[in-house]
Design a protein around this motif. Structure first.
Motif, PDB file in Angstrom:
ATOM      1  N   GLU A  66       0.809  -1.192  -0.052  1.00 16.66           N
ATOM      2  CA  GLU A  66      -0.071   0.000   0.147  1.00 16.66           C
ATOM      3  C   GLU A  66       0.861   1.232   0.143  1.00 16.66           C
ATOM      4  OE1 GLU A  66      -3.704  -1.795   2.365  1.00 16.66           O
ATOM      5  OE2 GLU A  66      -2.333  -0.963   3.542  1.00 16.66           O
ATOM      6  N   ALA A  67       2.142   0.987   0.522  1.00 16.08           N
ATOM      7  CA  ALA A  67       2.963   2.293   0.552  1.00 16.08           C
ATOM      8  C   ALA A  67       3.583   2.422  -0.501  1.00 16.08           C
ATOM      9  CB  ALA A  67       4.017   2.067   1.739  1.00 16.08           C
ATOM     10  N   ALA A  68       3.492   1.636  -1.708  1.00 13.99           N
ATOM     11  CA  ALA A  68       4.374   2.030  -2.713  1.00 13.99           C
ATOM     12  C   ALA A  68       3.885   2.857  -3.726  1.00 13.99           C
ATOM     13  CB  ALA A  68       4.214   0.560  -3.655  1.00 13.99           C
ATOM     14  N   ASP A  69       2.825   3.605  -3.353  1.00 14.35           N
ATOM     15  CA  ASP A  69       2.604   4.710  -4.096  1.00 14.35           C
ATOM     16  C   ASP A  69       3.287   6.033  -4.070  1.00 14.35           C
ATOM     17  OD1 ASP A  69       1.702   5.777  -1.778  1.00 14.35           O
ATOM     18  OD2 ASP A  69      -0.547   6.007  -2.033  1.00 14.35           O
ATOM     19  N   GLY A  70       4.218   5.989  -3.198  1.00 10.99           N
ATOM     20  CA  GLY A  70       5.165   7.075  -2.687  1.00 10.99           C
ATOM     21  C   GLY A  70       4.555   8.116  -1.743  1.00 10.99           C
ATOM     22  N   ALA A  71       3.459   7.780  -1.251  1.00 10.51           N
ATOM     23  CA  ALA A  71       2.815   8.962  -0.306  1.00 10.51           C
ATOM     24  C   ALA A  71       3.504   8.811   1.026  1.00 10.51           C
ATOM     25  CB  ALA A  71       1.403   8.742  -0.330  1.00 10.51           C
ATOM     26  N   TYR A  72       4.377   7.692   1.386  1.00 10.56           N
ATOM     27  CA  TYR A  72       4.803   7.292   2.662  1.00 10.56           C
ATOM     28  C   TYR A  72       6.128   7.349   2.649  1.00 10.56           C
ATOM     29  CZ  TYR A  72      -0.142   5.719   3.243  1.00 10.56           C
ATOM     30  OH  TYR A  72      -1.309   5.786   3.518  1.00 10.56           O
ATOM     31  N   GLN A  73       6.877   7.550   3.832  1.00  9.55           N
ATOM     32  CA  GLN A  73       8.125   7.079   4.082  1.00  9.55           C
ATOM     33  C   GLN A  73       8.290   5.759   4.471  1.00  9.55           C
ATOM     34  OE1 GLN A  73      10.001   8.942   7.268  1.00  9.55           O
ATOM     35  NE2 GLN A  73      12.160   8.579   6.910  1.00  9.55           N
ATOM     36  N   VAL A  74       9.339   5.020   3.665  1.00 11.03           N
ATOM     37  CA  VAL A  74       9.565   3.691   4.071  1.00 11.03           C
ATOM     38  C   VAL A  74      10.917   3.266   4.511  1.00 11.03           C
ATOM     39  CG1 VAL A  74       9.525   1.138   3.276  1.00 11.03           C
ATOM     40  CG2 VAL A  74       7.745   2.945   2.518  1.00 11.03           C
ATOM     41  N   VAL A  75      11.081   2.977   5.676  1.00  7.97           N
ATOM     42  CA  VAL A  75      12.125   2.787   6.430  1.00  7.97           C
ATOM     43  C   VAL A  75      12.447   1.054   6.479  1.00  7.97           C
ATOM     44  CG1 VAL A  75      13.737   3.130   8.312  1.00  7.97           C
ATOM     45  CG2 VAL A  75      12.275   4.709   7.595  1.00  7.97           C
TER      46      VAL A  75
ATOM     47  N   ARG B 208       3.713  11.626   6.246  1.00 13.07           N
ATOM     48  CA  ARG B 208       4.816  12.888   5.989  1.00 13.07           C
ATOM     49  C   ARG B 208       5.012  13.404   7.209  1.00 13.07           C
ATOM     50  NH1 ARG B 208       4.986  13.290   0.249  1.00 13.07           N
ATOM     51  NH2 ARG B 208       3.472  12.462  -0.675  1.00 13.07           N
ATOM     52  N   ASP B 209       4.318  13.264   8.277  1.00 10.83           N
ATOM     53  CA  ASP B 209       4.411  14.163   9.619  1.00 10.83           C
ATOM     54  C   ASP B 209       5.232  13.082  10.625  1.00 10.83           C
ATOM     55  OD1 ASP B 209       3.156  16.515   8.737  1.00 10.83           O
ATOM     56  OD2 ASP B 209       1.191  15.292   8.926  1.00 10.83           O
ATOM     57  N   HIS B 210       5.622  12.056  10.107  1.00  8.03           N
ATOM     58  CA  HIS B 210       6.376  11.048  10.824  1.00  8.03           C
ATOM     59  C   HIS B 210       5.752  10.376  11.699  1.00  8.03           C
ATOM     60  CE1 HIS B 210      10.258   9.061  11.442  1.00  8.03           C
ATOM     61  NE2 HIS B 210      10.132   9.040  12.859  1.00  8.03           N
ATOM     62  N   HIS B 211       4.360  10.229  11.387  1.00  7.39           N
ATOM     63  CA  HIS B 211       3.370   9.188  12.279  1.00  7.39           C
ATOM     64  C   HIS B 211       3.873   8.010  11.948  1.00  7.39           C
ATOM     65  CE1 HIS B 211       1.108  13.153  12.790  1.00  7.39           C
ATOM     66  NE2 HIS B 211       1.274  12.568  14.056  1.00  7.39           N
ATOM     67  N   LEU B 212       4.090   7.040  12.637  1.00  9.27           N
ATOM     68  CA  LEU B 212       4.127   5.337  12.271  1.00  9.27           C
ATOM     69  C   LEU B 212       2.666   5.042  11.942  1.00  9.27           C
ATOM     70  CD1 LEU B 212       6.203   3.057  11.804  1.00  9.27           C
ATOM     71  CD2 LEU B 212       5.281   2.376  14.352  1.00  9.27           C
ATOM     72  N   VAL B 213       2.600   4.482  10.925  1.00  9.08           N
ATOM     73  CA  VAL B 213       0.962   4.118  10.228  1.00  9.08           C
ATOM     74  C   VAL B 213       1.322   2.570   9.891  1.00  9.08           C
ATOM     75  CG1 VAL B 213       0.570   6.515   9.426  1.00  9.08           C
ATOM     76  CG2 VAL B 213       1.613   4.841   7.843  1.00  9.08           C
ATOM     77  N   GLY B 214       2.419   2.003   9.820  1.00  8.30           N
ATOM     78  CA  GLY B 214       2.324   0.598   9.250  1.00  8.30           C
ATOM     79  C   GLY B 214       3.638  -0.184   9.583  1.00  8.30           C
ATOM     80  N   ALA B 215       3.644  -1.402  10.014  1.00  4.21           N
ATOM     81  CA  ALA B 215       4.878  -2.058  10.196  1.00  4.21           C
ATOM     82  C   ALA B 215       4.775  -3.619   9.715  1.00  4.21           C
ATOM     83  CB  ALA B 215       5.505  -2.038  11.605  1.00  4.21           C
ATOM     84  N   THR B 216       5.804  -4.266   9.320  1.00  4.89           N
ATOM     85  CA  THR B 216       5.894  -5.484   9.133  1.00  4.89           C
ATOM     86  C   THR B 216       6.994  -5.949   9.100  1.00  4.89           C
ATOM     87  OG1 THR B 216       5.054  -7.308   7.500  1.00  4.89           O
ATOM     88  CG2 THR B 216       6.259  -5.469   6.542  1.00  4.89           C
TER      89      THR B 216
END
Length: 443
Positions: free
Chosen positions: A355-364, A390-398
């Motif tokens: 879901e994060a692949a659209d570039g709207a998120y920061q992926v670490v 974009r505000d550095h809220h964690l929204v997902g993790a795997t």
């Protein structure tokens, strides 16, 4: 005086019922719970609790394996003793759950319940009435519709095996298949997994799934993608699994792990006028069925949320609040984590890497063995993917790692409550620990 026997009557006693039924009775409502099997339902008796008990020595075995040289000697699993231990752990649970329910004032009714109208359920020839009903009947194992299906067994039978068969064939490649393949392989069985398609654990990040499968393959588990199992046949050598293009494999025991289906077809829903299908019972945003006084919770629902114990628990507690008059708000699901208990584990919550692949998120991305804490027991496998807005809220993790479930649980509050970076720094975890190692990565 009420015209009904109960204010609320639950059909089923699993987490979709007992987590809310007890508090509801304690609040002053007259509550009944009907159960045809073991009090507590699948999870405590022949699901989560039993499974993790069988899995615990696998974790120990893997740690000892990683630390050879520092420790000496391998660990073998005594299957019969392990199953006896599992039984000793879970045997008291239904009695304990029933006792806790009774202490709050819940009436427990044993037997198969069946609706005869929206306010009435019959059990063993006796009718019980209630102002409101809650259907919490869960799901049961699916059986593959092929010749010889009666030769296959379900997950409950696997966990009660007194002797571990030498050759086990597992049909399907979801949660149950992958977890039990891990356990059986670690205990010394020859395991073959007959996959429905070319992917296992389709709801999880596939690069992580493939890494776990590669490790299982190295340990001797055989995966047969797109197997197209056509029949099971008793032979002098055991059971022949017929699959693919006239292919056949002999095994000693077959586990049908091709999914679970809702228990909604044998409880008289037609008589109550409740809509249901092969996918389960649809409900509105108050967990109400199409019949105003009948609600449903847990795995029996037709819903997008994962059919897991934490989901059922959340729904059950919500219905306690709703039916006790504490809320009129619709249910608001939090981010619900899920784990597959292979070894290493795979766990996830919130926004996925796909879901994060659209570039709207920061992926670490993090390689778990690079963390000093995970070098203490010489971990060599594991990766995590953290997803921030974009505000550095964690929204997902795997993550896949030896302790992925604990890492994801640690991160859960940051996702559910949208912690800012400043709030993240207000959490001071015990150090050193898995929690500290996981939390450090999101700050």
């Amino acid at each position: 005086m009420s015209e009904y026997d109960f204010d609320v009557l639950y059909l089923g006693s699993g987490h979709g019922a007992f987590d809310g039924a007890g508090p509801l009775a304690a609040s002053g409502k007259k509550v009944g719970v009907i159960e045809s099997d073991m009090i507590g339902g699948t999870c405590p008796n022949y699901g989560c609790n039993a499974k993790i008990t069988l899995d615990t020595p696998v974790v120990l075995q893997r740690m000892a394996e990683r630390m050879q040289g520092i420790v000496s000697g391998s660990i073998t699993i005594n299957w019969s003793e392990l199953v006896a231990h599992k039984q000793a752990v879970i045997k008291p649970l239904p009695t304990n759950i029933a006792s806790n329910l009774k202490q709050t004032g819940v009436t427990i009714i044993h037997g198969h319940g069946k609706f005869i109208d929206p306010h009435s359920i019959t059990v063993a020839g006796k009718t019980y009435t209630a102002e409101n009903m809650v259907i919490a009947t869960g799901r049961r194992p699916h059986h593959l519709d092929i010749p010889g299906t009666e030769l296959a067994h379900d997950s409950r039978a696997f966990m009660d095996l007194k002797t571990l068969p030498k050759r086990i064939g597992i049909l399907g490649s979801g949660y149950i298949s992958m977890e039990f393949a891990t356990i059986a392989n670690a205990a010394g069985a020859e395991v073959s997994v007959f996959m429905h398609a070319d992917k296992a654990l389709r709801e999880f990040h596939q690069p992580f799934v493939k890494a776990v499968m590669a490790d299982m393959t190295k340990r001797g588990v055989k995966f047969i993608p797109s197997a197209d199992v056509q029949a099971l046949k008793q032979t002098a050598q055991g059971i022949a699994i017929q699959y693919g293009d006239h292919q056949e494999q002999q095994v000693d025991w077959v586990l049908d792990a091709t999914g679970r289906i809702p228990n909604d077809d044998q409880i008289g829903l037609e008589a109550a006028g409740v809509t249901f299908s092969q996918r389960g019972i649809p409900v509105d945003d108050h967990l109400r069925t199409n019949v105003p006084n009948i609600f449903a919770s847990g795995d029996v629902l037709d819903k997008p949320q994962p059919k897991l114990t934490p989901t059922a628990t959340f729904e059950s507690y919500y219905l306690y609040q709703l039916l006790s008059g504490q809320t009129t708000d619709p249910i608001d699901y939090p981010a619900i984590p899920s784990t597959v208990y292979t070894t290493p584990r795979i766990a996830k919550v919130g926004v996925t890497p796909e879901e994060a692949a659209d570039g709207a998120y920061q992926v670490v991305r993090n390689h778990i063995p690079d963390d000093w804490y995970h070098q203490t027991d010489q971990e060599t496998m594991g990766d995590s993917i953290l997803i921030f807005d974009r505000d550095h809220h964690l929204v997902g993790a795997t993550e896949f790692s030896a302790q992925a479930e604990d890492a994801i649980n640690t991160l859960l509050p940051a996702i559910v409550f949208h912690f800012s970076k400043q709030q993240m720094w207000q959490m001071a975890h015990i150090f050193p620990s898995e929690s500290a190692a996981a939390w450090h990565k999101i700050r």
